[in-house]
Scaffold this motif. Sequence first.
Motif, mmCIF file in Angstrom:
data_model
loop_
_atom_site.group_PDB
_atom_site.id
_atom_site.type_symbol
_atom_site.label_atom_id
_atom_site.label_comp_id
_atom_site.label_asym_id
_atom_site.label_seq_id
_atom_site.Cartn_x
_atom_site.Cartn_y
_atom_site.Cartn_z
ATOM 1 N N ARG A 29 78.267 32.111 29.449
ATOM 2 C CA ARG A 29 78.750 32.284 30.824
ATOM 3 C C ARG A 29 80.106 31.617 31.001
ATOM 4 O O ARG A 29 81.009 32.178 31.629
ATOM 5 N N LEU A 30 80.265 30.404 30.447
ATOM 6 C CA LEU A 30 81.551 29.718 30.524
ATOM 7 C C LEU A 30 82.659 30.536 29.867
ATOM 8 O O LEU A 30 83.764 30.657 30.407
ATOM 9 N N GLN A 32 82.753 33.791 29.407
ATOM 10 C CA GLN A 32 83.049 34.996 30.190
ATOM 11 C C GLN A 32 83.859 34.657 31.438
ATOM 12 O O GLN A 32 84.817 35.355 31.773
ATOM 13 N N LEU A 33 83.479 33.591 32.129
ATOM 14 C CA LEU A 33 84.224 33.185 33.319
ATOM 15 C C LEU A 33 85.661 32.822 32.962
ATOM 16 O O LEU A 33 86.604 33.184 33.688
ATOM 17 N N SER A 34 85.855 32.122 31.851
ATOM 18 C CA SER A 34 87.202 31.752 31.423
ATOM 19 C C SER A 34 88.027 32.985 31.092
ATOM 20 O O SER A 34 89.191 33.079 31.485
ATOM 21 N N LEU A 35 87.425 33.928 30.384
ATOM 22 C CA LEU A 35 88.135 35.162 30.048
ATOM 23 C C LEU A 35 88.514 35.958 31.289
ATOM 24 O O LEU A 35 89.560 36.609 31.325
ATOM 25 N N ASP A 36 87.688 35.876 32.315
ATOM 26 C CA ASP A 36 87.945 36.585 33.566
ATOM 27 C C ASP A 36 88.903 35.826 34.480
ATOM 28 O O ASP A 36 89.215 36.289 35.576
ATOM 29 N N GLY A 37 89.337 34.631 34.059
ATOM 30 C CA GLY A 37 90.248 33.836 34.861
ATOM 31 C C GLY A 37 89.574 33.124 36.022
ATOM 32 O O GLY A 37 90.244 32.671 36.949
ATOM 33 N N ARG A 38 88.280 32.989 35.978
ATOM 34 C CA ARG A 38 87.526 32.347 37.056
ATOM 35 C C ARG A 38 87.256 30.892 36.680
ATOM 36 O O ARG A 38 86.130 30.458 36.506
ATOM 37 N N MET A 39 88.344 30.134 36.597
ATOM 38 C CA MET A 39 88.286 28.771 36.078
ATOM 39 C C MET A 39 87.511 27.821 36.992
ATOM 40 O O MET A 39 86.828 26.929 36.506
ATOM 41 N N GLU A 41 84.907 28.502 38.847
ATOM 42 C CA GLU A 41 83.480 28.724 38.603
ATOM 43 C C GLU A 41 83.061 28.158 37.250
ATOM 44 O O GLU A 41 81.970 27.595 37.116
ATOM 45 N N ALA A 42 83.921 28.299 36.253
ATOM 46 C CA ALA A 42 83.620 27.746 34.923
ATOM 47 C C ALA A 42 83.513 26.222 34.997
ATOM 48 O O ALA A 42 82.611 25.632 34.397
ATOM 49 N N ARG A 43 84.402 25.589 35.739
ATOM 50 C CA ARG A 43 84.335 24.132 35.897
ATOM 51 C C ARG A 43 83.069 23.715 36.632
ATOM 52 O O ARG A 43 82.469 22.691 36.317
ATOM 53 N N ALA A 44 82.643 24.508 37.606
ATOM 54 C CA ALA A 44 81.421 24.184 38.355
ATOM 55 C C ALA A 44 80.200 24.244 37.439
ATOM 56 O O ALA A 44 79.336 23.361 37.493
ATOM 57 N N ILE A 45 80.119 25.255 36.595
ATOM 58 C CA ILE A 45 79.000 25.356 35.652
ATOM 59 C C ILE A 45 79.041 24.196 34.662
ATOM 60 O O ILE A 45 78.022 23.587 34.355
ATOM 61 N N THR A 46 80.241 23.863 34.192
ATOM 62 C CA THR A 46 80.376 22.742 33.258
ATOM 63 C C THR A 46 79.896 21.445 33.903
ATOM 64 O O THR A 46 79.146 20.677 33.292
ATOM 65 N N ALA A 47 80.307 21.207 35.133
ATOM 66 C CA ALA A 47 79.908 19.985 35.831
ATOM 67 C C ALA A 47 78.403 19.950 36.051
ATOM 68 O O ALA A 47 77.763 18.908 35.880
ATOM 69 N N GLU A 48 77.827 21.083 36.411
ATOM 70 C CA GLU A 48 76.392 21.137 36.706
ATOM 71 C C GLU A 48 75.533 20.970 35.455
ATOM 72 O O GLU A 48 74.461 20.390 35.505
ATOM 73 N N HIS A 49 76.016 21.485 34.339
ATOM 74 C CA HIS A 49 75.217 21.509 33.117
ATOM 75 C C HIS A 49 75.807 20.643 32.006
ATOM 76 O O HIS A 49 75.488 20.840 30.840
#
Length: 71
Positions: A29-30, A32-39, A41-49
Amino acid sequence: MTSLPSSEDDAQLRRVLALTHQRDWCMERLSQLSLDGRMEEARAITAEHLELLETLDARRSLWVRIERDDA
């Protein structure tokens, strides 16, 4: 001849596999979000997990068994 794993060993293996599956999903998921430029959201998932992404230790993870009470 090898012995069959005990039920405790079997439970531990299932926990490790479950955590590995969760970690793999997060990493996928991280990526895919990074590839889509949704940084953000990627940071939020990283922080949560973050704990799951840093270490994978089924013995130190909290496991909760949910049981139905039909009474």
